[in-house]
Structure formats: structure tokens, C-alpha cells
Design an enzyme around this catalytic site. Structure first.
Site, mmCIF file in Angstrom:
data_model
loop_
_atom_site.group_PDB
_atom_site.id
_atom_site.type_symbol
_atom_site.label_atom_id
_atom_site.label_comp_id
_atom_site.label_asym_id
_atom_site.label_seq_id
_atom_site.Cartn_x
_atom_site.Cartn_y
_atom_site.Cartn_z
ATOM 1 N N ALA A 89 -10.240 6.372 2.638
ATOM 2 C CA ALA A 89 -11.343 6.945 3.411
ATOM 3 C C ALA A 89 -11.501 6.228 4.749
ATOM 4 O O ALA A 89 -11.678 6.876 5.792
ATOM 5 C CB ALA A 89 -12.643 6.862 2.614
ATOM 6 N N GLY A 145 -8.625 1.622 -3.670
ATOM 7 C CA GLY A 145 -7.685 2.553 -3.033
ATOM 8 C C GLY A 145 -8.391 3.686 -2.312
ATOM 9 O O GLY A 145 -8.007 4.088 -1.205
ATOM 10 N N CYS A 146 -9.449 4.205 -2.919
ATOM 11 C CA CYS A 146 -10.195 5.308 -2.315
ATOM 12 C C CYS A 146 -10.952 4.843 -1.073
ATOM 13 O O CYS A 146 -11.063 5.580 -0.092
ATOM 14 C CB CYS A 146 -11.147 5.925 -3.334
ATOM 15 N N THR A 147 -11.444 3.607 -1.099
ATOM 16 C CA THR A 147 -12.125 3.055 0.066
ATOM 17 C C THR A 147 -11.135 2.881 1.212
ATOM 18 O O THR A 147 -11.416 3.269 2.356
ATOM 19 C CB THR A 147 -12.801 1.712 -0.288
ATOM 20 N N LYS A 196 -11.972 8.329 -7.226
ATOM 21 C CA LYS A 196 -13.329 7.830 -7.488
ATOM 22 C C LYS A 196 -13.871 7.061 -6.291
ATOM 23 O O LYS A 196 -13.225 6.160 -5.776
ATOM 24 C CB LYS A 196 -13.324 6.930 -8.723
#
Length: 159
Positions: free
Chosen positions: A54, A49-51, A44
């Protein structure tokens, strides 16, 4: 209980994809033919974690660029959420929206997850290194973010 997905095996052709991506781009397997690339799936946009993942890929772009390896991130988020995320994090590489779920299912990353005892379907954090012939060269499943991009870069440099 959800059936265990069939994963694309190392050496197998990468499942086809064609998706809209951040900054008005379109990404497809056909457009990537002839060059290796990294395709990673994240649960998401704009979550911690995704930030981190990325931003780690963004920081590695210089080194990845020298190896000729583009990066494509994929989630089931809307294009609006993806564009907001890409802009806020100053991401140069495309983030694609798999709104239909066809790509996450084809890559076997749409899986049953458990959070606080509750079962639900979601994206398993995973990365695929695809070679210039469009075949799966390496797969990382159940990715833990710290150190992951460095590991992907080591494998990519061996292509």
C-alpha cells in the site's frame, strides 16, 4: 481440495464491483468507465506485506496520477479495519471492503492457501490493470511485493 478459480482473462470485461471504501467513499466499475485504473487485492490490512504494498502504491501516486491511473485496493477486511489502516498509513487512494467476498471470488483471488501445513481460504495477492473500456489489460498473480509497483507502472504507461 478447492476447485481452481476461473480468472478474468486479458482482454475480457472486468468483473463488476461496487464496494464501500475508505474515507466514506464508494468505488464501482461503472464509476471508473472511461479511464484506466489499477485494482489490487491484498490479504489483510495492517500486516507487513500489505502495508509495504500500500505504501509503495501511495509513493507511486504522483507518477500514476500523471498517467491518469487511479488505484483501488481491495480486501475482505471490515470498513473499520480498512479505515484504521488507511489513516495510519496516510493513504490517499481508496481501500475497498469486499465484505461479502463476491468481488474477490469474481476476480479469482479467493484461493486455497497453505501455511505451516494448514490449508485455508484466503486472498491471493494480485493486481489487475483495467483499461478505459473496462477490460482487463494486464494481470499479476501471486504478487511478490518488492518491485511490483514499478512493474505495474511500466505496464500502465503503455496503455
Amino acid at each position: 481440495m478447492a476447485e481452481t478459480p476461473i480468472f478474468p482473462a486479458i482482454g475480457a470485461p472486468a468483473p463488476d464491483f461496487d464496494m464501500p471504501a475508505s474515507k466514506g467513499r464508494q468505488v464501482s466499475l461503472a464509476a471508473m468507465r472511461g479511464k484506466p485504473f489499477i485494482l489490487y487485492f491484498y490479504p489483510k490490512a495492517s500486516t507487513p506485506g500489505c502495508t509495504t504494498e500500500a505504501c509503495d502504491f501511495q509513493e507511486a501516486l504522483g507518477a500514476l496520477g500523471s498517467t491518469g491511473l487511479p488505484v483501488i485496493g481491495v480486501s475482505r477486511d471490515s470498513m473499520k479495519a480498512i479505515d484504521t489502516f488507511a489513516t495510519r498509513q496516510n493513504l490517499d487512494f481508496p481501500l475497498a471492503s469486499d465484505a461479502t467476498g463476491a468481488v474477490t471470488e469474481a476476480y479469482g483471488v479467493w484461493v486455497e492457501k497453505t501455511l505451516y501445513g494448514r490449508k485455508y481460504m484466503g486472498i491471493e495477492r494480485a493486481t489487475f490493470l483495467i483499461d478505459a473500456d473496462g477490460r482487463v489489460a494486464q494481470v499479476w498473480r501471486n504478487v511478490k511485493v518488492p518491485g511490483h509497483v514499478a512493474e505495474v507502472m511500466r505496464a500502465a504507461s503503455a496503455l
